[in-house]
Design an enzyme around this catalytic site. Structure first.
Site, short mmCIF file in Angstrom:
data_model
loop_
_atom_site.label_atom_id
_atom_site.label_comp_id
_atom_site.label_asym_id
_atom_site.label_seq_id
_atom_site.Cartn_x
_atom_site.Cartn_y
_atom_site.Cartn_z
N LYS A 1 0.79 -1.26 0.17
CA LYS A 1 0.10 -0.02 0.09
C LYS A 1 1.07 1.20 0.15
O LYS A 1 1.30 1.42 0.90
CB LYS A 1 -0.85 0.04 1.24
CG LYS A 1 -2.06 0.46 1.18
CD LYS A 1 -2.23 2.09 0.81
CE LYS A 1 -1.85 2.79 2.16
NZ LYS A 1 -1.83 4.47 1.77
N GLY B 1 6.59 4.83 8.59
CA GLY B 1 5.73 6.14 8.59
C GLY B 1 5.69 6.59 9.77
O GLY B 1 6.85 6.55 10.66
N SER B 2 4.86 7.35 10.19
CA SER B 2 4.95 7.98 11.43
C SER B 2 4.61 7.29 12.80
O SER B 2 4.00 6.25 12.81
CB SER B 2 3.66 9.21 11.38
OG SER B 2 2.27 8.42 11.31
N THR B 3 5.07 7.63 13.68
CA THR B 3 4.91 6.98 14.94
C THR B 3 3.57 6.77 15.40
O THR B 3 3.12 5.90 15.92
CB THR B 3 6.04 7.65 16.01
OG1 THR B 3 7.04 7.74 15.73
CG2 THR B 3 5.56 6.93 17.51
N VAL C 1 0.94 6.21 13.55
CA VAL C 1 0.45 5.45 12.81
C VAL C 1 1.03 3.92 13.08
O VAL C 1 0.44 2.95 13.41
CB VAL C 1 0.37 5.46 11.32
CG1 VAL C 1 -0.05 4.42 10.60
CG2 VAL C 1 -0.58 6.88 10.98
N GLY C 2 2.28 4.00 13.54
CA GLY C 2 3.02 2.84 13.72
C GLY C 2 2.34 2.21 15.25
O GLY C 2 2.11 0.82 15.45
N GLU D 1 9.27 1.26 11.22
CA GLU D 1 10.25 2.13 10.76
C GLU D 1 9.74 3.25 10.94
O GLU D 1 8.73 3.80 10.09
CB GLU D 1 11.00 1.85 9.57
CG GLU D 1 11.59 0.51 9.11
CD GLU D 1 12.90 0.25 9.79
OE1 GLU D 1 13.35 1.41 10.37
OE2 GLU D 1 13.51 -0.80 9.93
N CYS E 1 13.29 10.44 7.42
CA CYS E 1 13.04 9.81 9.17
C CYS E 1 14.39 10.08 9.78
O CYS E 1 14.16 10.30 10.90
CB CYS E 1 12.68 8.67 8.92
SG CYS E 1 13.49 7.44 7.89
N GLU F 1 9.04 15.68 15.52
CA GLU F 1 9.76 15.54 14.18
C GLU F 1 8.99 16.84 13.34
O GLU F 1 7.76 16.72 13.07
CB GLU F 1 9.16 14.27 13.61
CG GLU F 1 9.86 14.00 12.07
CD GLU F 1 9.53 12.47 11.99
OE1 GLU F 1 8.48 11.84 12.42
OE2 GLU F 1 10.52 11.80 11.38
#
Ligand code: NAI
Length: 794
Positions: A192, A244-246, A248-249, A266, A300, A397
């Site tokens: 995706k 991606g972003s923390t 969404v992680g 990551e 990142c 970030e």
């Protein structure tokens, strides 16, 4: 202008790259792209689609399909079907496919580079010289791992069908990082891409099919976050790999909890860029250009926090600001520009708002003057100096071309400031003193460290973070293991959890005449009374009370974590020293083998011979990890770039261990020994049913020179104690073996500090089987590999 005037001014004229081929390709898909499923473009089941825009002009670039459940279902089904055959191919056959993909990228390098620059807004100079060649390198490198799979990974099998979700900052390179290892090792993929930048993934899919990649091996479903969530939730996905972003992680960590899916994350970073007063200042200034103004700062691992030693701060900032003014911002396809457009207006707005906050909080703003083309999302190279370490811009970030800077006096202060972050992705150190640089490198909480360099990447060198930057590695041998699982675990069957009918927390029900005291807990090298002053009676299978152990609670766990943190010296002890102590533990256990064997028999009802066999196996396992302690070493990578990279396995820190109900001594040793052999400190919760082997072990630890706090043991309810450990921010990893519910709880609650988890999903391990219960499969989970890039040779 005359030639003489050009010489005087030294300004660059535009040098546009042709976009004809790219626009022709887009025109062919003018009616809209479908998803790429089972080897062909497939219209979205819902008929829904959305526009994707060109960041440099704001104009619509293409129409993309919105993936919904039906699309994800068919992509996963295609990947599942293809996986069986793909995994059955020889490593060599897969190597040939990977090689074909590498060659295919090289043949179409210019087209891919142009589409990427148009779609993302990044300069063609970068897509042409970095994104695309590095992507090809990943396929070459992993063609090699496919070729060597049978010999190098003979004890592993592919994970299966992998869902991969990638961001928009390096759309094509992230695709390569993700799919090359997955495909090389026998997995199939549903990717995706990010909604802002899906075009190179679709182009790649089309070209890969033409290059002979079998249908279903690689599928692309486009869409927004919801589409990604559907992929994460799909029951037939074996692994999710996310960049991606923390935020969404975290969502993905929670949603996959307890579902038996493997996961790598990551995530974000706020990487320090440390400049010592003996650094080559001009070199370091150029370093900042590559650290934070490369890819518009949407990186990142961007060196976004400049830490400059006080003595050179004025000079360094002067030169940096001067250099910043010379950066050229403009059309991505102009080969003369340094910075292109920000990916989307929403990102631009986020950057602007964060910079405003920084200024409001007292930072001094420096910005380059730019003559940005109209209509696009452009932002000038920016520096915020004099920021407070705790201010928003120093901790969040920004993900834009904005460096923040602060000063430090001593190396210790630099390390403290550098590590003052919830992230731990990368770091850059600038000093001409090799001893200083390497000393600092060892102390930074980061997965990647560059010495006198920044933002170097290679397929052979693992990349990934610590803390809230996520877990798992991409690239290198360690990256391959993220797409494999041990063959010996495949046969594990669901464990039957003991019903514990004989476990009571009141002593009154049993005759305790033979018991003279309650065993305490073992915290910081001392036997400690449980905080709640409760205990539980341990009863043999024959119904006889055979002992009483302390009922540990959350306060006991907290005390044990504090003790484990204080034992940091163990992590810095030499491997030889740790090996010696493990041998010594084994020797002391051997001296009391009969006593331990008898205890196992009484507790579990096993025969005397079986009790003896478990003790012997435990002694042998201790020897194994004593052996590994000074042999589980790093490697030196030789990437095709300046220098070498030292891949150093580092202890994770404080690790919680929840022991399974079975094999009370052997399972305890099998989990604790690899952790302490690699320098971790442990808080262990022994088998709930049979805890007495672990409590007997206190005296072995006391007499074996194990420093206080290295191994702490808390008896009680594993399910309850696991919750406290999973939610504890100073527990860096948690290994939990027990019921499926335990695995789910641990994974769900670990989301706070995104700790590494190692769970068995309720599958019982045969602890006597060395293939399943010892060795590298455990050691790998006990360490994080830090890759330190250092200059070497010319
Ligand atoms: P994001 O994390 O939302 O998006 C990354 C990918 O995840 C995209 O493909 C997106 O569609 C997908 N996604 C979003 N929500 C999802 C969900 N619930 N389940 C599954 N997949 C989902 O990043 P976004 O919104 O594009 O950027 C926001 C911020 O995140 C940036 O400003 C930056 O700070 C950070 N970021 C960090 C990256 C990194 O590599 N560290 C990369 C991209 C963004």
């Amino acid at each position: 202008m005359t030639v003489a005037e050009y010489f005087d001014e030294m300004s660059y004229g535009p040098a546009p790259e042709s976009d004809t081929e790219a626009r022709t390709w887009l025109a062919r898909h003018a009616s809209g792209f479908g998803h790429f499923i089972n080897g062909a473009f497939t219209p979205p089941a819902s008929g829904k689609s959305f526009d994707t825009f060109e960041p440099a002009t704001g104009k619509v670039l293409a129409r993309l399909a919105t993936g919904d459940k039906a699309d994800i279902d068919s992509a996963v089904a295609a990947a599942r079907k293809a996986q069986v055959q793909w995994a059955q191919l020889s490593g060599h056959s897969r190597a040939r496919h990977l090689y074909a993909l590498a060659r295919m990228i090289q043949r179409h390098a210019r087209l891919i580079a142009v589409v990427e620059a148009i779609d993302n807004g990044k300069p063609i100079r970068e897509t042409r010289d970095l994104d695309v060649p590095l992507a090809a390198r990943h396929f070459y490198h992993h063609a090699g791992w496919a070729q060597l799979q049978e010999t190098e990974f003979g004890d592993q099998v592919p994970v299966g069908v992998v869902g991969q979700i990638i961001p928009w900052n390096f759309p094509f390179l992230m695709l390569a990082w993700k799919i090359a290892p997955a495909l090389a090792l026998g997995n199939t993929v549903v990717l995706k891409p990010a909604e802002f930048t899906s075009l190179t993934a679709l182009l790649f899919a089309e070209l890969a099919a033409a290059a002979g990649l079998p249908p279903g091996v690689f599928n692309v479903v486009t869409g927004e976050g919801n589409t990604g969530a559907l992929l994460v939730d799909h029951p037939d996905i074996d692994k999710i790999a996310f960049t991606g972003s923390t935020d969404v992680g975290r969502i993905i960590r929670e949603r996959t909890a307890g579902r038996g899916k493997s996961l790598t994350l990551e995530l974000g970073g706020k990487s320090p860029f440390i400049v010592f007063d003996d650094a080559d200042i001009d070199g370091a200034v150029e370093g900042v250009v590559d650290a934070i103004w490369f890819n518009q700062g949407q990186v990142c691992c961007a060196g976004s926090r400049l830490l400059v030693q006080e003595g050179i701060s004025d000079l360094f900032h002067q030169r940096l600001i001067r250099r910043m003014q010379t950066l050229r911002v403009g059309q991505p396809l102009d080969k003369c520009i340094d910075m292109g457009a920000i990916v989307a207006p929403v990102q631009l707005a986020r950057i602007e708002s964060l910079v405003k906050q920084g200024v409001a909080q007292g930072a001094i703003l420096h910005q380059a003057k730019i003559d940005a083309p109209k209509g696009g999302s452009f932002y000038p190279p920016t520096l915020l100096s004099g920021v407070q370490p705790t201010s928003t811009v120093a901790t969040e970030e920004i993900f834009g071309p904005v460096a923040v800077s602060m000063t430090f006096r001593t190396p210790e202060e630099a390390i403290q400031l550098a590590n003052h972050s919830r992230y731990g992705l990368a770091a850059s150190i600038w000093s001409e003193t090799i001893g200083l640089a390497l000393n600092v490198a060892a102390k930074l909480a980061a997965g990647v460290v560059w010495v006198n360099a920044t933002n170097l990447f290679d397929a052979a060198v693992g990349f990934g973070g610590k803390r809230e930057s996520g877990f798992g590695r991409e690239g290198g041998r360690e990256g391959c293991y993220e797409y494999l699982k041990p063959k010996a675990w495949a046969a594990r069957k669901a464990r039957t959890m003991p019903s514990l009918p004989h476990l009571k927390t009141t002593a009154g029900d049993f005759s305790l005449s033979s018991i003279d005291r309650t065993t305490k807990l073992f915290i910081g090298g001392k036997q400690a009374r449980p905080d709640g002053n409760y205990s539980r009676v341990i009863v043999s299978p024959k119904g006889k009370a055979i002992g009483e152990v302390g009922e540990g609670n959350r306060k006991d766990i907290r005390n044990a974590v504090v003790a484990a943190q204080a034992a940091a010296g163990w992590t810095n002890a030499t491997a030889h020293n740790r090996a010696q102590i493990l041998y010594y533990i084994a020797e002391n256990l051997s001296g009391r083998a009969d006593e331990f064997a008898a205890r196992i028999s009484t507790m579990t009802g096993a025969s005397a011979a079986a009790g003896k066999a478990e003790v012997e196996a435990s002694i042998s396992r201790l020897f194994t990890y004593a052996a590994w302690a000074d042999k589980y070493e790093g490697v030196v990578h030789m990437p095709p770039l300046r220098g070498v990279a030292l891949a150093m396995p580092e202890a994770i820190g404080v690790v919680g261990v929840i022991c399974p109900p079975e094999a009370p001594l052997l399972a305890f040793i099998s989990l604790v020994a690899p952790l302490i052999a690699t320098g971790n400190r442990v808080v262990a919760v022994p088998s709930e049913t049979y805890p007495l082997s672990a409590t007997d072990f206190y005296s072995i630890l006391e007499t074996s020179d194990v420093p206080a706090g290295v191994v702490n043991i808390i008896t009680g309810s594993p399910d309850e104690l696991a919750k406290t450990m999973a939610a504890h921010n100073d527990v860096d990893a948690l290994w939990a073996f027990g019921s499926p519910e335990l695995s789910a709880t641990v994974e769900k609650l670990s989301v706070g500090n995104l700790k590494r988890t190692f769970v068995d999903n309720g599958k019982a391990t045969d602890w006597f089987d060395s293939a399943a219960a010892e060795g590298a499969n455990y050691l790998r989970r006990a360490v994080d590999v830090k890759n330190i890039w250092i200059p070497y040779g010319e």
